[in-house]
Scaffold this motif. Structure first.
Motif, short mmCIF file in Angstrom:
data_model
loop_
_atom_site.label_atom_id
_atom_site.label_comp_id
_atom_site.label_asym_id
_atom_site.label_seq_id
_atom_site.Cartn_x
_atom_site.Cartn_y
_atom_site.Cartn_z
N UNK A 66 20.08 -10.68 66.48
CA UNK A 66 18.99 -11.29 67.23
C UNK A 66 19.08 -10.90 68.70
N UNK A 67 17.99 -11.15 69.42
CA UNK A 67 18.01 -11.05 70.88
C UNK A 67 17.22 -12.22 71.43
N UNK A 68 17.75 -12.84 72.46
CA UNK A 68 17.10 -14.03 73.05
C UNK A 68 16.64 -15.01 71.97
N UNK A 69 17.47 -15.18 70.95
CA UNK A 69 17.24 -16.11 69.84
C UNK A 69 16.08 -15.70 68.93
N UNK A 70 15.60 -14.49 69.07
CA UNK A 70 14.59 -13.96 68.15
C UNK A 70 15.32 -13.14 67.09
N UNK A 71 15.20 -13.54 65.84
CA UNK A 71 15.89 -12.85 64.76
C UNK A 71 14.94 -11.92 64.03
N UNK A 72 15.52 -11.10 63.16
CA UNK A 72 14.69 -10.21 62.35
C UNK A 72 13.71 -11.02 61.50
N UNK A 73 14.13 -12.20 61.06
CA UNK A 73 13.26 -13.06 60.26
C UNK A 73 12.09 -13.63 61.04
N UNK A 74 12.17 -13.61 62.37
CA UNK A 74 11.13 -14.21 63.20
C UNK A 74 9.89 -13.34 63.35
N UNK A 75 9.95 -12.10 62.89
CA UNK A 75 8.85 -11.17 63.09
C UNK A 75 8.48 -10.51 61.77
N UNK A 76 7.29 -9.93 61.67
CA UNK A 76 6.86 -9.34 60.40
C UNK A 76 7.73 -8.19 59.91
N UNK A 77 8.26 -7.38 60.82
CA UNK A 77 9.03 -6.22 60.39
C UNK A 77 9.95 -5.71 61.48
N UNK A 78 10.71 -4.68 61.15
CA UNK A 78 11.71 -4.14 62.07
C UNK A 78 11.06 -3.49 63.28
N UNK A 79 9.92 -2.83 63.07
CA UNK A 79 9.23 -2.20 64.20
C UNK A 79 8.88 -3.23 65.27
#
Length: 247
Positions: free
Chosen positions: A94-107
Motif C-alpha cells: 500500500x501507499x498512504x493507506x491505499x491498498x491494491x484492493x482499494x482501486x479497480x486495478x494495478x494500473x
C-alpha cells in the motif's frame, strides 16, 4: 527446495504513461530506459467498499485471507525506487493507506502512487523476506518524484495473491499451504493475465473445475540468483487443489 527463474509475463514500469505490456521474450531493458506506449491511467482513489461476498466465502472455506499485492520484480540502478530502499523480491502492499484492493486495478494503483509522489513524500508499506524461517519484516519507505511528467520511479512490479491469517482447520492449511505462499496461477491461468486483483476472488469462482475445485500453482517469489534475467524467481512451485464454495 529448488529455485528457478520464471518469465515475467506482465511488467508494469512505473513510468509516465505506463501500461501493461506482454513482451515476446523476457524484458532486457532496465527500468530507467523502458518507455511503454499508451496513455497514462487515472489516479487511484480509495474505493471504501466492503470485502466482496466471494472473498468472504473463500476466507471461510479456505481458512485464510488473500492479500492482493505487488511483487517488486526489478529496481532501476540509481532510480527513485532504489534510493528509497526498495529491493527485488519486496512486496508492495500500500501507499498512504491505499491498498491494491482499494482501486479497480494495478494500473490505477501505480498511477495514483506516481501522482502522489510528485506532490511530496509518499509512505509505502513494504514486506521484506529475509529467509524462510521468519515472517517478512514490515517496512515503510518514502518515494518522491520531481514534478517533471517524464520522471520515473524506476520500478517493475508483478501481481501476487498471498495467503495470510491462516487457521489450522481451513482447507488451505490442510493442503499444505503456508502463510505468505503466493498464488501464481489458477487452473493454468496466470495471475498476470488477470491484473484486476480487486475482483480476483469473484473471477476465481468462475474457474471452478468439474469436481468443484480449483488447481492452484503456489510458491514464493524470491530474488533470482545473481546474473539471472529475469531477476525474480518463483521458488518451490507446486500444485495444490482447493474446494470452491457451493453456489
Amino acid at each position: 527446495m529448488s529455485t528457478h527463474p520464471v518469465a515475467i509475463v506482465a511488467w508494469l514500469w512505473l513510468a509516465a504513461g505506463a501500461t501493461f505490456a506482454t513482451p515476446a521474450a523476457p524484458a532486457t531493458a532496465g527500468p530507467a530506459s523502458a518507455t511503454p506506449p499508451g496513455p497514462a491511467p487515472s489516479a487511484a482513489t480509495p474505493s471504501g467498499t466492503a470485502p466482496s461476498a466471494a472473498a468472504e466465502s473463500l476466507k471461510t472455506l479456505w481458512g485464510a485471507r488473500l492479500l492482493h499485492a505487488l511483487v517488486v520484480a526489478d529496481v532501476g540502478p540509481g532510480s527513485v525506487a532504489e534510493k528509497a530502499g526498495l529491493r527485488i523480491g519486496d512486496v508492495l502492499e500500500s501507499y498512504d493507506r491505499i491498498t491494491v484492493d482499494d482501486v479497480p486495478g494495478i494500473e490505477e494503483f501505480t498511477a495514483g502512487l506516481k501522482s502522489a509522489a510528485r506532490k511530496g513524500p509518499v509512505s509505502a508499506k513494504v514486506r521484506r523476506f529475509e529467509g524462510d524461517s521468519e515472517p517478512p519484516k514490515t517496512l515503510t519507505v518514502e518515494l518522491r518524484l520531481p514534478e517533471d511528467p517524464q520522471a520515473r520511479v524506476g520500478l517493475a512490479v508483478h501481481p501476487g495473491v498471498f495467503f495470510l491469517d491462516m487457521t489450522a482447520e481451513g482447507a488451505a492449511a490442510k493442503a499444505g499451504i503456508k502463510p505468505w505462499d503466493c498464488i501464481d496461477s489458477v487452473e493454468g491461468e496466470e495471475i498476470s493475465e488477470h491484473p484486476r486483483l480487486s475482483d480476483f476472488e469473484a473471477h476465481l469462482l468462475t474457474l471452478k473445475n468439474k469436481d468443484g475445485n480449483v488447481r492452484l500453482a503456489v510458491g514464493r517469489w524470491r530474488p533470482a540468483p545473481a546474473g539471472t534475467d529475469p531477476k525474480i524467481a518463483f521458488e518451490g512451485e507446486r500444485e495444490v487443489t482447493l474446494p470452491i464454495p457451493k453456489s
